[in-house]
Design an enzyme around this catalytic site. Structure first.
Site, PDB file in Angstrom:
ATOM      1  N   ASN A   1       0.877  -1.174   0.000  1.00 33.86           N
ATOM      2  CA  ASN A   1       0.000   0.000   0.000  1.00 33.86           C
ATOM      3  C   ASN A   1       0.910   1.217   0.000  1.00 33.86           C
ATOM      4  O   ASN A   1       1.505   1.560   1.017  1.00 33.86           O
ATOM      5  CB  ASN A   1      -0.892  -0.043   1.247  1.00 33.86           C
ATOM      6  CG  ASN A   1      -1.919   1.076   1.254  1.00 33.86           C
ATOM      7  OD1 ASN A   1      -1.898   1.977   0.398  1.00 33.86           O
ATOM      8  ND2 ASN A   1      -2.822   1.030   2.209  1.00 33.86           N
TER       9      ASN A   1
ATOM     10  N   ARG B   1      -2.645  -2.118  -3.480  1.00 30.99           N
ATOM     11  CA  ARG B   1      -3.851  -1.300  -3.433  1.00 30.99           C
ATOM     12  C   ARG B   1      -3.718  -0.253  -4.530  1.00 30.99           C
ATOM     13  O   ARG B   1      -2.705   0.454  -4.598  1.00 30.99           O
ATOM     14  CB  ARG B   1      -3.949  -0.614  -2.075  1.00 30.99           C
ATOM     15  CG  ARG B   1      -5.116   0.327  -2.018  1.00 30.99           C
ATOM     16  CD  ARG B   1      -5.151   1.060  -0.709  1.00 30.99           C
ATOM     17  NE  ARG B   1      -6.316   1.928  -0.672  1.00 30.99           N
ATOM     18  CZ  ARG B   1      -6.404   3.006   0.080  1.00 30.99           C
ATOM     19  NH1 ARG B   1      -5.404   3.347   0.877  1.00 30.99           N
ATOM     20  NH2 ARG B   1      -7.483   3.745   0.072  1.00 30.99           N
TER      21      ARG B   1
ATOM     22  N   HIS C   1     -12.700   3.463  -1.196  1.00 33.70           N
ATOM     23  CA  HIS C   1     -12.620   2.655   0.030  1.00 33.70           C
ATOM     24  C   HIS C   1     -13.262   1.285  -0.157  1.00 33.70           C
ATOM     25  O   HIS C   1     -13.736   0.661   0.798  1.00 33.70           O
ATOM     26  CB  HIS C   1     -13.292   3.377   1.221  1.00 33.70           C
ATOM     27  CG  HIS C   1     -12.557   4.602   1.660  1.00 33.70           C
ATOM     28  ND1 HIS C   1     -13.177   5.804   1.898  1.00 33.70           N
ATOM     29  CD2 HIS C   1     -11.241   4.812   1.895  1.00 33.70           C
ATOM     30  CE1 HIS C   1     -12.284   6.702   2.264  1.00 33.70           C
ATOM     31  NE2 HIS C   1     -11.090   6.125   2.257  1.00 33.70           N
TER      32      HIS C   1
ATOM     33  N   ARG D   1      -9.513  17.119   2.861  1.00 34.68           N
ATOM     34  CA  ARG D   1     -10.351  17.244   1.658  1.00 34.68           C
ATOM     35  C   ARG D   1     -11.729  17.783   2.033  1.00 34.68           C
ATOM     36  O   ARG D   1     -12.252  17.484   3.088  1.00 34.68           O
ATOM     37  CB  ARG D   1     -10.494  15.881   0.981  1.00 34.68           C
ATOM     38  CG  ARG D   1      -9.262  15.472   0.213  1.00 34.68           C
ATOM     39  CD  ARG D   1      -9.364  14.046  -0.285  1.00 34.68           C
ATOM     40  NE  ARG D   1      -8.648  13.121   0.567  1.00 34.68           N
ATOM     41  CZ  ARG D   1      -8.755  11.800   0.504  1.00 34.68           C
ATOM     42  NH1 ARG D   1      -9.572  11.247  -0.369  1.00 34.68           N
ATOM     43  NH2 ARG D   1      -8.058  11.030   1.304  1.00 34.68           N
TER      44      ARG D   1
ATOM     45  N   GLU E   1      -8.084  -3.815   5.066  1.00 36.91           N
ATOM     46  CA  GLU E   1      -7.942  -3.758   3.605  1.00 36.91           C
ATOM     47  C   GLU E   1      -6.788  -4.650   3.136  1.00 36.91           C
ATOM     48  O   GLU E   1      -6.849  -5.243   2.062  1.00 36.91           O
ATOM     49  CB  GLU E   1      -7.690  -2.301   3.180  1.00 36.91           C
ATOM     50  CG  GLU E   1      -8.906  -1.421   3.387  1.00 36.91           C
ATOM     51  CD  GLU E   1      -8.557   0.016   3.729  1.00 36.91           C
ATOM     52  OE1 GLU E   1      -7.905   0.240   4.778  1.00 36.91           O
ATOM     53  OE2 GLU E   1      -8.934   0.912   2.957  1.00 36.91           O
TER      54      GLU E   1
END
Ligand code: ADP
Length: 391
Positions: A9, A92, A180, A240, A378
């Site tokens: 990742n 990822r 996600h 964000r 994840e």
């Protein structure tokens, strides 16, 4: 010989990685590591075993980038395979665009396609791709798999993916992609262990990390999500903005003399909790602060989460369960409490004591809609997908 897999990742200046070994088709983590400060004056490489004990901690020379860091990590891991065969690396990849609705083995043409989405996920995609190129350079024969955060959302009903723009833009791929996805897939895979009825029914999962979004799951499938064409839409995040009137962008262009690069920087790096508070992008710091601006940023965060939850409940036609996950979702009890209290009208009755200790279920036994706290994973999803793709 049994198999081993590398899970990667990659971020802007760091790479997280884990080595999994496979027994009876089940991947289990053995080592986990992180290379930080890549390209900076002080970089470091750390590797721990699966109990968290640090086995390696070395400084990286200033010149070391992704290639050198991954090469060092691989050299260290390959010496400890203990008879396992390292069969490939799974990455990822944040944006898979319209093409990729499942994980794929990476080829030249796939990489070429993924390059197109750099601008759509500037905080992640370039770094994800850089790590793929780095592995290809330091281990040219190692098979690599891309696991997309957008993939599970590609099956949403078309109406949930559309914007009300002339059709020519939709044909060019201007759609809502949601993100996600690896986190939502993991939560959907373990939800039956917590609540079988909810897993077959209508659940909202709130992935509240540094990036944040919510997803409506029906029978474990994504039917709507808060993030859109890019990972800017929906909930406010650390830096964000989340949901914003597109007219604001026009105003910034026409009246504030800003260009695309300036607006990108504003919306991706200077907004959200950081922008609103002027203090920090980090929820923990805001909760600890006694300044009014910090409280107002948290208030806005909760307010938008509640509004998005209402919207997703409408898309689902009701709600059977709610799940919190990721850094804020798993740890920030005051944020969960504020969201649950404002969602009481949905039939959520918070158990404050359970919430305060981050219990697995944070609602009372008679709450019409149960609320769960489930740590996401994840990395495990990437390991499982990589194993499946490489057969
Ligand atoms: P990323 O999206 O980078 O993986 P995480 O899922 O780790 O991010 O979430 C990071 C966020 O979680 C930060 O805002 C951090 O402050 C918040 N967080 C982590 N632990 C706590 C805590 N104990 N209390 C409040 N917020 C927390």
């Amino acid at each position: 010989m049994t198999q081993a897999l590398l899970v990667i990742n990659a971020g802007s200046s760091s790479i997280k990685f884990a080595l999994y070994t496979v027994a009876d088709g089940v991947p289990t983590p053995r080592y986990r590591g992180q290379a930080d400060g890549l390209g900076a004056s002080i970089g470091s490489l750390q590797i721990r075993d699966n109990r968290g004990e640090r086995l390696l901690h070395e400084e990286l020379p200033e010149s070391d980038g992704h290639d050198e860091a991954l090469d060092r990590a691989l050299n260290w891991l390959e010496e400890r395979l203990e008879g396992h065969e390292l069969v490939g690396a799974g990455h990822r990849v944040v944006h898979g665009g319209p093409e990729f609705s499942r994980p794929v083995r990476i080829t030249h043409s796939c990489l070429h396609e993924l390059e197109r989405f750099r601008e759509l996920a500037p905080l992640h995609q370039p770094h994800n791709l850089r790590a793929i190129h780095a592995v290809a350079r330091v281990r040219p024969h190692m098979p690599q798999v891309a696991c997309f955060d957008t993939a599970v959302h590609r099956q949403q009903p078309r109406v949930a993916q559309r914007f009300a723009l002339p059709r020519q833009y939709e044909n060019k791929g201007v759609l809502r992609y949601g993100f996600h996805g690896l986190s939502y897939e993991y939560i959907a895979s373990v939800l039956p262990e917590h609540d079988r009825r909810a897993a077959e029914g209508r659940t909202i999962v709130a992935h509240l990390g540094n990036g944040a979004s919510m997803c409506a799951l029906h029978d474990g499938q994504s039917v709507a999500s808060t993030m859109g064409f890019t990972a800017l839409d929906g909930l406010p995040m650390g830096q964000r903005c989340g949901n914003i009137d597109p007219g604001v962008i026009l105003y910034l262009l026409q009246n504030e003399g800003m260009d695309a690069a300036g607006i990108e920087d504003l919306l991706y790096r200077r907004s959200g909790l950081l922008g609103l508070s002027g203090i920090s992008a980090d929820m923990r710091q805001l909760l600890e602060s006694d300044r009014q601006e910090a409280a107002e940023a948290v208030e806005y965060y909760v307010y938008r989460a509640v509004r998005e939850a209402g919207s997703l409940t409408a898309a689902l036609g009701g709600l059977d369960a709610f799940v919190f996950t990721a850094g804020i979702g798993e740890n920030a009890a005051p944020v969960r409490a504020a969201i649950c209290e404002r969602l009481a009208w949905l039939g959520i009755t918070l158990d404050p004591e359970a919430n305060a200790r981050n219990a697995g279920c944070i609602t009372t036994a008679d709450s019409q809609v149960p609320v769960y706290v489930i740590p996401t994973n994840e990395e495990l999803m990437i390991a499982q997908h990589t194993l499946r793709v490489l057969g």
